[in-house]
Design a protein around this motif. Sequence first.
Motif, PDB file in Angstrom:
ATOM      1  N   LYS A  67       0.802  -1.218   0.000  1.00 24.12           N
ATOM      2  CA  LYS A  67       0.000   0.000   0.000  1.00 24.12           C
ATOM      3  C   LYS A  67       0.838   1.273   0.000  1.00 24.12           C
ATOM      4  CE  LYS A  67      -3.931  -2.163   2.335  1.00 24.12           C
ATOM      5  NZ  LYS A  67      -4.817  -2.172   3.517  1.00 24.12           N
ATOM      6  N   VAL A  68       2.097   1.178   0.407  1.00 26.50           N
ATOM      7  CA  VAL A  68       2.922   2.377   0.477  1.00 26.50           C
ATOM      8  C   VAL A  68       4.330   2.023   0.016  1.00 26.50           C
ATOM      9  CG1 VAL A  68       3.517   1.972   2.915  1.00 26.50           C
ATOM     10  CG2 VAL A  68       3.687   4.280   1.965  1.00 26.50           C
ATOM     11  N   SER A  69       4.928   2.909  -0.767  1.00 27.95           N
ATOM     12  CA  SER A  69       6.271   2.661  -1.297  1.00 27.95           C
ATOM     13  C   SER A  69       7.339   3.216  -0.352  1.00 27.95           C
ATOM     14  CB  SER A  69       6.416   3.329  -2.669  1.00 27.95           C
ATOM     15  OG  SER A  69       6.360   4.749  -2.535  1.00 27.95           O
ATOM     16  N   ASP A  70       8.567   2.785  -0.584  1.00 31.15           N
ATOM     17  CA  ASP A  70       9.679   3.292   0.219  1.00 31.15           C
ATOM     18  C   ASP A  70       9.861   4.792   0.020  1.00 31.15           C
ATOM     19  OD1 ASP A  70       9.995   0.712   0.995  1.00 31.15           O
ATOM     20  OD2 ASP A  70      11.910   0.368  -0.028  1.00 31.15           O
ATOM     21  N   THR A  71       9.632   5.259  -1.200  1.00 33.88           N
ATOM     22  CA  THR A  71       9.775   6.693  -1.475  1.00 33.88           C
ATOM     23  C   THR A  71       8.779   7.505  -0.666  1.00 33.88           C
ATOM     24  OG1 THR A  71      10.521   6.184  -3.725  1.00 33.88           O
ATOM     25  CG2 THR A  71       9.765   8.438  -3.288  1.00 33.88           C
ATOM     26  N   GLU A  72       7.535   7.027  -0.594  1.00 27.77           N
ATOM     27  CA  GLU A  72       6.518   7.736   0.190  1.00 27.77           C
ATOM     28  C   GLU A  72       6.872   7.748   1.680  1.00 27.77           C
ATOM     29  OE1 GLU A  72       2.242   7.137  -1.832  1.00 27.77           O
ATOM     30  OE2 GLU A  72       3.329   5.237  -1.469  1.00 27.77           O
ATOM     31  N   LEU A  73       7.437   6.647   2.179  1.00 28.53           N
ATOM     32  CA  LEU A  73       7.815   6.602   3.588  1.00 28.53           C
ATOM     33  C   LEU A  73       8.977   7.546   3.874  1.00 28.53           C
ATOM     34  CD1 LEU A  73       7.570   2.757   4.296  1.00 28.53           C
ATOM     35  CD2 LEU A  73       6.021   4.555   5.092  1.00 28.53           C
ATOM     36  N   GLN A  79       8.350  15.038   7.902  1.00 29.99           N
ATOM     37  CA  GLN A  79       7.292  15.860   8.474  1.00 29.99           C
ATOM     38  C   GLN A  79       7.781  16.573   9.730  1.00 29.99           C
ATOM     39  OE1 GLN A  79       4.224  16.485   7.340  1.00 29.99           O
ATOM     40  NE2 GLN A  79       4.474  15.197   5.524  1.00 29.99           N
ATOM     41  N   PRO A  80       7.184  17.729  10.063  1.00 31.54           N
ATOM     42  CA  PRO A  80       7.562  18.444  11.295  1.00 31.54           C
ATOM     43  C   PRO A  80       7.359  17.548  12.526  1.00 31.54           C
ATOM     44  CG  PRO A  80       6.184  19.824   9.897  1.00 31.54           C
ATOM     45  CD  PRO A  80       6.160  18.457   9.287  1.00 31.54           C
ATOM     46  N   GLY A  81       8.270  17.687  13.491  1.00 34.02           N
ATOM     47  CA  GLY A  81       8.181  16.883  14.701  1.00 34.02           C
ATOM     48  C   GLY A  81       9.078  15.669  14.691  1.00 34.02           C
ATOM     49  N   VAL A  82       9.562  15.266  13.494  1.00 34.54           N
ATOM     50  CA  VAL A  82      10.456  14.117  13.386  1.00 34.54           C
ATOM     51  C   VAL A  82      11.893  14.609  13.560  1.00 34.54           C
ATOM     52  CG1 VAL A  82      11.280  12.230  11.956  1.00 34.54           C
ATOM     53  CG2 VAL A  82       8.866  12.900  11.872  1.00 34.54           C
ATOM     54  N   GLU A  83      12.528  14.210  14.624  1.00 34.48           N
ATOM     55  CA  GLU A  83      13.913  14.598  14.885  1.00 34.48           C
ATOM     56  C   GLU A  83      14.875  13.824  13.998  1.00 34.48           C
ATOM     57  OE1 GLU A  83      16.955  13.465  18.386  1.00 34.48           O
ATOM     58  OE2 GLU A  83      15.183  14.548  19.086  1.00 34.48           O
ATOM     59  N   ALA A  84      14.633  12.528  13.827  1.00 30.24           N
ATOM     60  CA  ALA A  84      15.470  11.680  12.978  1.00 30.24           C
ATOM     61  C   ALA A  84      14.684  10.423  12.645  1.00 30.24           C
ATOM     62  CB  ALA A  84      16.781  11.321  13.671  1.00 30.24           C
ATOM     63  N   ALA A  85      15.066   9.774  11.540  1.00 35.35           N
ATOM     64  CA  ALA A  85      14.375   8.549  11.117  1.00 35.35           C
ATOM     65  C   ALA A  85      15.378   7.613  10.473  1.00 35.35           C
ATOM     66  CB  ALA A  85      13.240   8.870  10.136  1.00 35.35           C
ATOM     67  N   ALA A  86      15.092   6.326  10.556  1.00 37.58           N
ATOM     68  CA  ALA A  86      15.906   5.296   9.904  1.00 37.58           C
ATOM     69  C   ALA A  86      14.971   4.360   9.166  1.00 37.58           C
ATOM     70  CB  ALA A  86      16.728   4.520  10.929  1.00 37.58           C
ATOM     71  N   GLY A  87      15.407   3.915   8.006  1.00 36.54           N
ATOM     72  CA  GLY A  87      14.586   3.075   7.172  1.00 36.54           C
ATOM     73  C   GLY A  87      14.328   3.760   5.842  1.00 36.54           C
ATOM     74  N   PRO A  88      13.497   3.171   5.035  1.00 36.36           N
ATOM     75  CA  PRO A  88      12.723   1.940   5.279  1.00 36.36           C
ATOM     76  C   PRO A  88      13.584   0.671   5.172  1.00 36.36           C
ATOM     77  CG  PRO A  88      12.267   2.829   3.099  1.00 36.36           C
ATOM     78  CD  PRO A  88      13.173   3.807   3.754  1.00 36.36           C
ATOM     79  N   PHE A  89      13.251  -0.314   6.057  1.00 36.94           N
ATOM     80  CA  PHE A  89      13.901  -1.617   6.054  1.00 36.94           C
ATOM     81  C   PHE A  89      12.866  -2.686   5.763  1.00 36.94           C
ATOM     82  CE2 PHE A  89      16.319   0.605   9.606  1.00 36.94           C
ATOM     83  CZ  PHE A  89      17.359   1.035   8.780  1.00 36.94           C
ATOM     84  N   ALA A  90      13.186  -3.587   4.846  1.00 32.81           N
ATOM     85  CA  ALA A  90      12.287  -4.711   4.571  1.00 32.81           C
ATOM     86  C   ALA A  90      12.296  -5.661   5.776  1.00 32.81           C
ATOM     87  CB  ALA A  90      12.704  -5.430   3.309  1.00 32.81           C
ATOM     88  N   GLN A  91      11.113  -6.133   6.162  1.00 31.09           N
ATOM     89  CA  GLN A  91      10.964  -6.974   7.364  1.00 31.09           C
ATOM     90  C   GLN A  91      10.245  -8.262   6.997  1.00 31.09           C
ATOM     91  OE1 GLN A  91       9.550  -5.247  11.257  1.00 31.09           O
ATOM     92  NE2 GLN A  91       7.789  -6.571  10.883  1.00 31.09           N
ATOM     93  N   THR A 191       7.210  -9.188   4.412  1.00 31.87           N
ATOM     94  CA  THR A 191       5.773  -8.875   4.385  1.00 31.87           C
ATOM     95  C   THR A 191       5.480  -7.493   4.957  1.00 31.87           C
ATOM     96  OG1 THR A 191       5.498  -9.933   6.538  1.00 31.87           O
ATOM     97  CG2 THR A 191       5.104 -11.294   4.573  1.00 31.87           C
ATOM     98  N   ALA A 192       6.495  -6.778   5.416  1.00 33.01           N
ATOM     99  CA  ALA A 192       6.278  -5.456   6.000  1.00 33.01           C
ATOM    100  C   ALA A 192       7.505  -4.597   5.764  1.00 33.01           C
ATOM    101  CB  ALA A 192       5.988  -5.558   7.495  1.00 33.01           C
ATOM    102  N   THR A 193       7.318  -3.292   5.921  1.00 35.47           N
ATOM    103  CA  THR A 193       8.417  -2.331   5.834  1.00 35.47           C
ATOM    104  C   THR A 193       8.530  -1.623   7.179  1.00 35.47           C
ATOM    105  OG1 THR A 193       7.997  -1.981   3.475  1.00 35.47           O
ATOM    106  CG2 THR A 193       9.340  -0.339   4.615  1.00 35.47           C
ATOM    107  N   GLN A 194       9.725  -1.607   7.728  1.00 39.19           N
ATOM    108  CA  GLN A 194       9.947  -1.057   9.064  1.00 39.19           C
ATOM    109  C   GLN A 194      10.531   0.345   8.969  1.00 39.19           C
ATOM    110  OE1 GLN A 194      13.349  -2.193  11.900  1.00 39.19           O
ATOM    111  NE2 GLN A 194      11.685  -3.554  12.564  1.00 39.19           N
ATOM    112  N   MET A 195       9.977   1.251   9.805  1.00 38.51           N
ATOM    113  CA  MET A 195      10.502   2.606   9.948  1.00 38.51           C
ATOM    114  C   MET A 195      10.746   2.874  11.432  1.00 38.51           C
ATOM    115  SD  MET A 195      10.968   4.273   7.066  1.00 38.51           S
ATOM    116  CE  MET A 195      11.028   5.972   7.648  1.00 38.51           C
ATOM    117  N   LEU A 196      11.864   3.546  11.719  1.00 30.42           N
ATOM    118  CA  LEU A 196      12.230   3.873  13.094  1.00 30.42           C
ATOM    119  C   LEU A 196      12.278   5.394  13.223  1.00 30.42           C
ATOM    120  CD1 LEU A 196      15.211   1.343  13.413  1.00 30.42           C
ATOM    121  CD2 LEU A 196      12.786   0.927  13.864  1.00 30.42           C
TER     122      LEU A 196
END
Length: 770
Positions: A67-73, A79-91, A191-196
């Motif tokens: 339903k959602v691509s890595d580019t969209e994630l 977005q505002p409020g996100v200090e840092a993020a890691a991913g997307p990682f295939a899970q 079967t899932a994509t992980q975001m931290l």
Amino acid sequence: MRAVWRAARAAVRRRRLQTIVILLVTLVSTGAMVVALGLVDSASAPFEKTLARQRGPHMVAAFDPAKVSDTELTRAARQPGVEAAAGPFAQAKIEMPTGPENHGLGGQVTVVGRSGPAGPVDRVDLWAGRWATRPGEVVLNRQTDWTARDLGKRIQVPSGPTLTIVGFAFELSHTADAWVAPDQIAALHPTATQMLFRFTDASSEARLRDQLATVTQGLPKNALTASESYLALKHRAGGTARLYASYLLAFGVLGVLVAVLIVANVVSGAVISGFRHIGILKSLGFTPGQVVAVYLTMVSLPAVVGCALGTALGNLVSRPFFRFVFTGPDSGVFHNNVGVPRWVSLLALLGMPLVCALAALAPAVRAHRLPAARAISAGSAPRAGRALGVQRRLAGSGLPRSVSLGVGLPLARPGRSALTLAAVVLGVTTVTLATGLATTMTRFAAAGQDSYQVTVYTNNFRHGQVIEPEHADRELQSLLGSLPGAREVTARADVEVSVAGSAKSVLLEARRGGLPRLDSVLTDGRWTRRTGEIVAGSAFLRQHGLRIGDHLTLEKGDRRETVVVVGEYMEDNSRLVVGEWSTMAALSPQEKPIAYHVQLRDGADPDTYARAARDADSGITTTPTGPDPAAQAIIGSAVALTLMLAVVASLGVFNTVVLNTHDRRRDLGMLKSIGMTPRQVTVMMVTSMALLGALGSLLGIPLGIAGYDLVVPRMADAVDIALPPYMTDVWRPPTLAGLALAGLVIGVLGALIPARRAARLTIAEVLHNE
């Protein structure tokens, strides 16, 4: 200052009883407070420090790649409020058979494709080997039970590749059980994509959820399948510590209050009984300030020694106790970091003597104001006051004269009696709280112990090899039921499944036999009756936002089963639910029992049955049911602390009777001269404290019940369980009647020895001293 020091040291040596009382009181109180405060700090500090060092994620989120691509994630993570993020990682989630050949990776295993351990979020601690960079390599998320010698071992994925262990890493948030290179993850069918995510505001669960909603608001509907915050992990990891800290803090606070009261009582008595000493000091040239300094130093010396010993004792017992408290999958981080922090030890070493000095200040100021002439001329007998009037009125009541005189004694020194009464009240409060706590924990530990006495596991390890049972499932259950002493045998199976829309696995437990409920205690709703019904613990319901009557879908491979929650039972495992055997069979038809629970006939010996079972089939392991170690630890420590505080309260009574004896030596001599026997003197002195003990019970029991109502719910909340009513309904008339004697026991035991000593005073000795 040298004169003050000499006078204070002489007072300490002369007043040995008061010195010992202050030392013991401060030692017990300081030790309890050091352990309690250290436990509270350790429940959060190591977690916070490790999370900060690893830049652990505030939120772990799983998305549906369909339903959602890595580019969209990646775009959403800006977005505002996100200090840092890691991913997307295939899970990917793979089913691994349990066995030594898979090196502990049994059941449902979460594998994430990740190019390295570093990153802006979730910096994995690679403590052995190297990172997986090529296909056929894997890094395991393990902190304990592994060594560098295990590197190079191989793991066979069912219907998949063979992976070689090239590294061991530790990651507190447990976002994965294992990591592989991004080129490898496709072969494991993710079967899932992980975001931290790390957010600018991580102060509460509500703020984290709001910020995650902001991140996902532009994504397709239902793209987010699951999420978990670090606060939920922190709550689970420190739950056992909060369980112990709740009641240890209560005992610590009670101990401090008892210490303050007894120190104030001791110093007040020292001032009153030392009028002549104060007068002599002042006549020798001591200023009023120096007299105050003498009495404060007299208290501070044993207080400092008691606090030092209590701090040392608290630090000594804290580490083995904390290692016992912090158990579980995330215990390694606590084992390496727990201990009493420096600020707690400094607070105990500096704070408790200060509290004792403040408690002694008011009676010491009285010595400051006392004129030298009045102090030297003061007699030993106190003013009669209300005591004489009460004794006269009681003389015509028909009570024995020794009893009527004893009832009036506390009124001769109302301030001293009030401090002693307060100490007795706190002693009774402690006994009441501990009695209720021990009763609840005994019932908690006994829940299910009478249901079965032996557990038989369907495997055995010998010389590093797995030995399978010689009998098939039904044959083995029948065999176990036919052995001497067996009454009922129940099979138990556990299967890991997934909740639809969640990245976390769930353990579905099913039981087959005559005791399907076994040790489970229902707290709300009802038990399962048919396929598609489950019961769950409050921890599971809270974590998944469910209530009785709600539906959820369980998945196992390509099988799905929609179930309804029909009951809540006492269980702190947030991953465990219980259903019918048919519910489990619908998801995993080939599942076999992992254990059999055996209920024995009355009088049968569990060890004898266990030996007979092993002789009947060499492929099984037997374990007799033992007591709950956590419940035993709570009961044992509560009893020990209660006995110590009760003894301390009795020492306060002891000190009061000694002071009363000193004050009324002339009266005792006069009473003996007109015919009072030593036994009557003993009865009189004991009666005076028995009266305070009875009043202490009257006031202390309600306070203890209130303390129980405050502490026990917090202990249950700490480990996410709901206690059934029968475990908390502990205040029965026989129990209250027994507690009513607690104050009397404290008063009588504390008064008996000095009362007998007073009874041995001779008339000649008293008159000679006068």
